[in-house]
Design a protein around this motif. Structure first.
Motif, PDB file in Angstrom:
ATOM      1  N   ARG A 174      64.514  31.982  45.971  1.00 40.92           N
ATOM      2  CA  ARG A 174      63.346  32.176  46.992  1.00 40.92           C
ATOM      3  C   ARG A 174      62.820  30.624  46.949  1.00 40.92           C
ATOM      4  O   ARG A 174      62.614  30.180  48.343  1.00 40.92           O
ATOM      5  N   GLU A 175      62.726  30.057  45.850  1.00 41.82           N
ATOM      6  CA  GLU A 175      62.114  28.599  45.867  1.00 41.82           C
ATOM      7  C   GLU A 175      63.064  27.837  46.715  1.00 41.82           C
ATOM      8  O   GLU A 175      62.687  26.890  47.554  1.00 41.82           O
ATOM      9  N   ARG A 176      64.623  27.830  46.525  1.00 39.60           N
ATOM     10  CA  ARG A 176      65.589  27.175  47.363  1.00 39.60           C
ATOM     11  C   ARG A 176      65.221  27.129  48.799  1.00 39.60           C
ATOM     12  O   ARG A 176      65.419  26.029  49.136  1.00 39.60           O
ATOM     13  N   MET A 177      65.224  28.535  49.189  1.00 40.40           N
ATOM     14  CA  MET A 177      64.888  28.781  50.515  1.00 40.40           C
ATOM     15  C   MET A 177      63.982  28.019  51.445  1.00 40.40           C
ATOM     16  O   MET A 177      63.912  27.526  52.367  1.00 40.40           O
ATOM     17  N   ILE A 178      62.796  28.224  50.356  1.00 40.23           N
ATOM     18  CA  ILE A 178      61.557  27.797  51.132  1.00 40.23           C
ATOM     19  C   ILE A 178      61.518  26.412  51.085  1.00 40.23           C
ATOM     20  O   ILE A 178      60.900  25.542  52.200  1.00 40.23           O
ATOM     21  N   ARG A 179      62.023  25.684  49.858  1.00 38.52           N
ATOM     22  CA  ARG A 179      61.805  24.086  49.938  1.00 38.52           C
ATOM     23  C   ARG A 179      62.850  23.561  50.960  1.00 38.52           C
ATOM     24  O   ARG A 179      62.698  22.513  51.339  1.00 38.52           O
ATOM     25  N   ARG A 180      63.958  24.253  51.181  1.00 42.17           N
ATOM     26  CA  ARG A 180      65.002  23.976  52.106  1.00 42.17           C
ATOM     27  C   ARG A 180      64.259  23.940  53.565  1.00 42.17           C
ATOM     28  O   ARG A 180      64.596  23.009  54.382  1.00 42.17           O
ATOM     29  N   GLN A 181      63.671  24.884  53.858  1.00 39.01           N
ATOM     30  CA  GLN A 181      62.931  24.812  55.026  1.00 39.01           C
ATOM     31  C   GLN A 181      61.770  23.712  55.259  1.00 39.01           C
ATOM     32  O   GLN A 181      61.756  23.112  56.205  1.00 39.01           O
ATOM     33  N   ILE A 182      60.970  23.392  54.250  1.00 37.54           N
ATOM     34  CA  ILE A 182      60.269  22.096  54.234  1.00 37.54           C
ATOM     35  C   ILE A 182      61.210  20.908  54.615  1.00 37.54           C
ATOM     36  O   ILE A 182      60.781  20.216  55.601  1.00 37.54           O
ATOM     37  N   ALA A 183      62.418  20.782  54.097  1.00 37.75           N
ATOM     38  CA  ALA A 183      63.093  19.743  54.223  1.00 37.75           C
ATOM     39  C   ALA A 183      63.824  19.866  55.708  1.00 37.75           C
ATOM     40  O   ALA A 183      63.856  18.675  56.435  1.00 37.75           O
ATOM     41  N   TRP A 184      64.101  21.104  55.877  1.00 33.39           N
ATOM     42  CA  TRP A 184      64.435  21.153  57.623  1.00 33.39           C
ATOM     43  C   TRP A 184      63.546  20.474  58.630  1.00 33.39           C
ATOM     44  O   TRP A 184      63.958  19.767  59.407  1.00 33.39           O
TER      45      TRP A 184
END
Length: 305
Positions: free
Chosen positions: A110-120
């Motif tokens: 969950r954390e990986r998906m959300i942080r990756r969205q910030i990176a996107w």
């Protein structure tokens, strides 16, 4: 994006300082020649530049509207990215129940998906401005993922692909069901659509011939203006011509800047500020209290990027 207050006059006039200097020198030369040699035949009827000025005003108004439409469409797309990013994070957190599976692995997912969205969001803003889309990504995603996306020319697209891979993995692990996987995949499609719309705006050049014709007509109008006013104002026409020319030139410059909303200028769509807002909201959803700093200093800053 320019803010409502504190826009310095130096910034405004700095856009046309060379043009204004040339207009002032040109008008002064016309006035001196007319006064010294009494060249009355230099004067032309005032109606000639008045008619041209009216036509040019209409053309500039049309061009400004078209340029603002491009800027507003870009801002609308990024408004949609804000909403979709929040919805995506909410779905990831609500669909994937860490109490029913390996809590540590699910929590990491969950954390990986959300942080990756910030990176996107940050990567997309950098790419649209012609900057390095990989810059700063190590703050949000792992070094392994940074290495993976570095092989792509389109880094935001690569990040969405990593999203899709993780989503398929979650489906195989049973963390989400098929309906939830479809809902999350639809969000990825919306991100891809938003990215494509921004790329379309950036890569679609404003018609060059249209801009060129208006620019030539405007210059011809400014060249004629001193000859039309010389019989009425004498030396006073220098600041008058400069003021009139500045009004038209500023409108033209405004349209030029608005027509390219991803050009890394103060008039840009504030993608970095929007991305920072997304980062703040998504981190708070993760109960991460290391929030990004505010971007606006009301005493010194007159724009946000």
């Amino acid at each position: 994006m320019l803010l409502k207050k504190n826009i310095p006059l130096k910034y405004v006039l700095g856009k046309i300082k060379f043009e204004i200097l040339l207009v002032a020198v040109y008008t002064l030369v016309i006035v001196v020649l007319h006064d010294r040699f009494n060249l009355k035949h230099m004067a032309i009827p005032l109606s000639v530049p008045m008619i041209m000025g009216t036509v040019i005003s209409l053309l500039l108004a049309f061009r400004s509207n078209q340029a603002y439409d491009r800027w507003w469409e870009a801002r609308t797309v990024w408004g949609g990215i804000v909403n979709d990013s929040r919805s995506f994070a909410r779905q990831v957190l609500s669909f994937v129940d860490e109490t029913s599976y390996d809590s540590e692995e699910v929590s990491h997912f969950r954390e990986r998906m959300i942080r990756r969205q910030i990176a996107w969001c940050y990567s997309l803003s950098q790419s649209l401005r012609g900057l390095d889309g990989k810059e700063g990504l190590e703050r949000y995603i792992s070094k392994r993922e940074v290495s993976q996306v570095s092989r792509y020319a389109n880094v935001p697209m690569a990040l969405l692909e990593l999203h899709a891979r993780d989503l398929n993995y979650a489906l195989k692990q049973g963390w989400v069901n098929e309906y939830q996987q479809v809902a999350l995949d639809q969000m990825l499609t919306r991100f891809s659509d938003g990215m494509g719309k921004c790329e379309r705006i950036k890569n679609t050049v404003f018609p060059a011939t249209y801009s060129l014709y208006i620019h030539f007509a405007l210059n011809f109008f400014i060249l004629l203006l001193p000859f039309a006013l010389i019989e009425y104002f004498g030396l006073v026409e220098v600041p008058l011509v400069v003021a009139i020319a500045a009004s038209f030139l500023l409108i033209e410059k405004m349209a030029i800047h608005l027509q390219d909303p991803f050009d890394n200028k103060p008039t840009d769509t504030p993608m970095t500020a929007i991305s920072r807002t997304i980062e703040r909201d998504l981190k708070q959803m993760l109960n991460d209290h290391q929030l990004p700093e505010t971007t606006v200093n009301n005493e010194q800053t007159f724009y946000i990027m």
